[in-house]
Design a protein around this motif. Structure first.
Motif, PDB file in Angstrom:
ATOM      1  N   THR A  73       0.832  -1.190   0.000  1.00  0.00           N
ATOM      2  CA  THR A  73       0.000   0.000   0.000  1.00  0.00           C
ATOM      3  C   THR A  73       0.872   1.247   0.000  1.00  0.00           C
ATOM      4  O   THR A  73       1.856   1.331   0.735  1.00  0.00           O
ATOM      5  N   ALA A  74       0.506   2.209  -0.851  1.00  0.00           N
ATOM      6  CA  ALA A  74       1.258   3.465  -0.900  1.00  0.00           C
ATOM      7  C   ALA A  74       1.137   4.160   0.448  1.00  0.00           C
ATOM      8  O   ALA A  74       0.033   4.374   0.951  1.00  0.00           O
ATOM      9  N   GLY A  75       2.259   4.494   1.037  1.00  0.00           N
ATOM     10  CA  GLY A  75       2.229   5.133   2.340  1.00  0.00           C
ATOM     11  C   GLY A  75       3.449   5.989   2.580  1.00  0.00           C
ATOM     12  O   GLY A  75       4.492   5.827   1.938  1.00  0.00           O
ATOM     13  N   LEU A  76       3.313   6.896   3.528  1.00  0.00           N
ATOM     14  CA  LEU A  76       4.393   7.791   3.915  1.00  0.00           C
ATOM     15  C   LEU A  76       5.103   7.194   5.124  1.00  0.00           C
ATOM     16  O   LEU A  76       4.500   7.059   6.192  1.00  0.00           O
ATOM     17  N   PRO A  77       6.368   6.802   4.990  1.00  0.00           N
ATOM     18  CA  PRO A  77       7.073   6.217   6.138  1.00  0.00           C
ATOM     19  C   PRO A  77       7.143   7.206   7.307  1.00  0.00           C
ATOM     20  O   PRO A  77       7.537   8.358   7.125  1.00  0.00           O
ATOM     21  N   ALA A  78       6.734   6.745   8.474  1.00  0.00           N
ATOM     22  CA  ALA A  78       6.810   7.565   9.687  1.00  0.00           C
ATOM     23  C   ALA A  78       7.929   6.989  10.546  1.00  0.00           C
ATOM     24  O   ALA A  78       7.747   5.987  11.241  1.00  0.00           O
ATOM     25  N   LEU A 107       2.034   5.881   6.969  1.00  0.00           N
ATOM     26  CA  LEU A 107       0.824   6.708   6.986  1.00  0.00           C
ATOM     27  C   LEU A 107       0.204   6.691   5.603  1.00  0.00           C
ATOM     28  O   LEU A 107       0.874   6.945   4.601  1.00  0.00           O
ATOM     29  N   THR A 108      -1.095   6.394   5.543  1.00  0.00           N
ATOM     30  CA  THR A 108      -1.778   6.251   4.260  1.00  0.00           C
ATOM     31  C   THR A 108      -2.906   7.263   4.135  1.00  0.00           C
ATOM     32  O   THR A 108      -3.246   7.967   5.089  1.00  0.00           O
ATOM     33  N   ALA A 109      -3.506   7.299   2.955  1.00  0.00           N
ATOM     34  CA  ALA A 109      -4.624   8.215   2.690  1.00  0.00           C
ATOM     35  C   ALA A 109      -5.960   7.487   2.784  1.00  0.00           C
ATOM     36  O   ALA A 109      -6.953   7.944   2.201  1.00  0.00           O
ATOM     37  N   ASP A 110      -6.031   6.382   3.507  1.00  0.00           N
ATOM     38  CA  ASP A 110      -7.258   5.594   3.633  1.00  0.00           C
ATOM     39  C   ASP A 110      -7.873   5.768   5.015  1.00  0.00           C
ATOM     40  O   ASP A 110      -7.167   6.032   5.989  1.00  0.00           O
TER      41      ASP A 110
END
Length: 541
Positions: A73-78, A107-110
């Protein structure tokens, strides 16, 4: 059911898939042998080819030995350096659950939170863990509710759910991929047959003969038959694993209630369907408002605006929290109905923890605004990121509406072109109405069979609503072009058009102004008066 029994059942179901493939291959071989012994050589050769084509997807499925790795899943690494408070919370909850913390947080946009584990040896050995956390959840939940969500997800780790999921996921993926192979081959066969029949019809028509009806229904029937066999097994597989999956959700809910509190867990479960529906509405009506014009709101606002909308619509959302889904989203949904999960939690004894961690979950992030900006870079496609940015939401609305009303795409526009062969404009349409040609024009509108057969007053009643809506759109476009229309952006309701005031100073109701123009005896005077409201345009018509 313990982890060992769940692993055994998953292995049996997976073995059943391979056994099914072997049985089907044996049947095909048996048919070929019978053809060899008893069928004419010419017929047998054709059927040999069919059996080989049927066997290819089966053989391919048997040799797909690796567990299919889903696209991450596309996500922003935290990272822990960037988000120390979030990591501290996750580690604290993992310790209370009694499990190992994830290796990564994305962190995702879902509107969702999920856990995954890259287990080895079909889940027998643990592997690196990931926690996916949707930023829209952080925007809508309190800190206590978020802790409940995180405890629920970490509870799946402690019960070996993520490790043993590898077996279940592998079996489901194998069955579905095999079904897809057969259905794709069936579709290709049907497409080839349709193309063949259409080509034959074209040749017949060129010779002056009547074309036959195109019907490729028989093409690909053997592929579809094979697909149905695997579909039957897929239903058995999904239903066999469904009860365990749902028990896992109940167990994770119980862990969340124990660690984060009964009330916070129940409130989180109530809130998630509301946030999910609200986020869908927000994306359709706000974030993608300018997509047709290739426009985006300012940086950080594609997802940041969701929090603003939630704050503005609190009263509306309050009613949605009592309307919980009482059925799963599908017969194969691994999650029990939300209403049932909430009931089970709320039946637990009061633990006196109702007032814990009432702050906003978004405050756990070190810099929420920068996170919202960075999330756009990983969640939006390259093409969308190239859209132009507006200064604010009001500019996005103004520019989108200007282009939308300038497109002239209503059914009335098209009917006018068919009737007059001229470019449709509101002044020209008003002149046509005044000349008594409105109802002749209306016959060029898309009509139902009932409307097309009607005459007189009945016909006018059928077409009047369409005429009324289309004329409102044309009037708005004209007012917008003349700078007589102002749009008010609002988080609480749909965009509001502000028209020139009525002669008495009250707010103009465009529906009432347009209605006389489509009456049985059309009167365009109110609409002309509105268009002449601004002195610089008086007499333009």
């Amino acid at each position: 059911m313990g982890a060992t029994l769940r692993a055994v059942r998953a292995l049996v179901l997976l073995a059943g898939f391979y056994l099914l493939g072997v049985v089907l291959l044996a049947v095909l071989v048996g048919i070929d042998w019978l053809l060899y012994r008893y069928a004419p050589a010419s017929l047998a050769a054709k059927l040999y080819l069919v059996s080989v084509l049927l066997a290819i997807p089966v053989v391919r499925s048997l040799f797909m030995l690796r567990t299919p790795r889903e696209e991450e899943t596309a996500g922003l690494p935290a990272t822990e350096a960037d988000e120390p408070e979030l990591w501290r919370t996750v580690r604290e909850l993992a310790e209370q659950v009694g499990t190992r913390a994830p290796s990564r947080i994305l962190l995702t946009a879902d509107v969702n939170a999920a856990v995954a584990e890259d287990a080895r040896l079909l889940g027998l050995l643990p592997g690196p863990r990931r926690l996916y956390l949707g930023v829209p959840l952080l925007q809508g939940l309190s800190e206590a509710q978020l802790r409940a969500v995180l405890a629920h997800e970490l509870g799946h780790y402690s019960n070996s759910d993520t490790r043993l999921a590898a077996l279940t996921v592998r079996g489901r993926a194998q069955v579905l991929r095999t079904i897809t192979h057969f259905e794709q081959r069936a579709d290709k066969s049907a497409a080839r047959e349709q193309a063949r029949q259409e080509k034959k019809n074209a040749k017949a028509e060129a010779k002056g003969k009547q074309a036959k009806e195109v019907d490729p229904g028989h093409a690909g029937v053997t592929y579809r038959m094979m697909a149905k066999i695997y579909i039957t097994y897929a239903k058995l597989y999904f239903r066999a694993t469904l009860s365990v999956s749902r028990r896992q959700e109940y167990a994770a809910d119980a862990a969340a209630a124990r660690i984060a509190g009964r009330d916070a867990t129940a409130a989180a479960l109530r809130e998630i369907p509301v946030l999910d529906a609200s986020f869908g509405f927000y994306m359709n009506c706000y974030a993608t408002l300018g997509s047709g014009s290739e426009l985006l709101p300012p940086r950080g606002e594609v997802f940041g605006g969701f929090g603003r909308m939630l704050s503005a619509r609190q009263l509306e959302l309050a009613g949605m929290r009592t309307e919980l889904p009482t059925e799963p989203s599908s017969p194969y949904d691994s999650h029990p109905p939300i209403a049932d999960r909430v009931r089970r939690i709320e039946e637990l004894p009061d633990d006196g923890r109702a007032d814990e961690a009432r702050g906003a979950a978004l405050d756990l992030l070190s810099d929420a605004q920068n996170t919202l900006v960075a999330l756009e870079d990983v969640a939006l496609t390259d093409d969308v990121r190239r859209f132009s940015r507006t200064r604010d939401w009001q500019e996005l609305l103004d520019r989108t509406m200007a282009e939308s009303f300038g497109s002239g795409s209503t059914s009335l526009h098209r009917a006018y072109v068919m009737y007059t062969k001229d470019q449709p404009t509101l002044p020209a349409l008003l002149k046509l109405i005044e000349d008594g040609q409105l109802w002749q024009l209306a016959k060029r509108l898309p009509l139902s069979d009932e409307a097309a057969a009607a005459n007189g007053r009945a016909f006018r009643e059928f077409v009047r609503p369409t005429l009324h809506r289309s004329l409102i759109s044309m009037a708005l476009a004209e007012l917008n072009a003349r700078s007589l229309l102002r749009w008010e952006f609002s988080w609480e309701r749909s965009a509001i058009p502000h028209l020139p005031p009525a002669p008495d100073g009250t707010e103009t109701d465009l529906a009432e102004v347009v209605a006389p123009a489509v009456a049985d005896a059309p009167d365009t005077a109110p609409l002309r008066a509105l268009l002449a409201n601004d002195s610089q345009h008086r007499g333009a018509l």
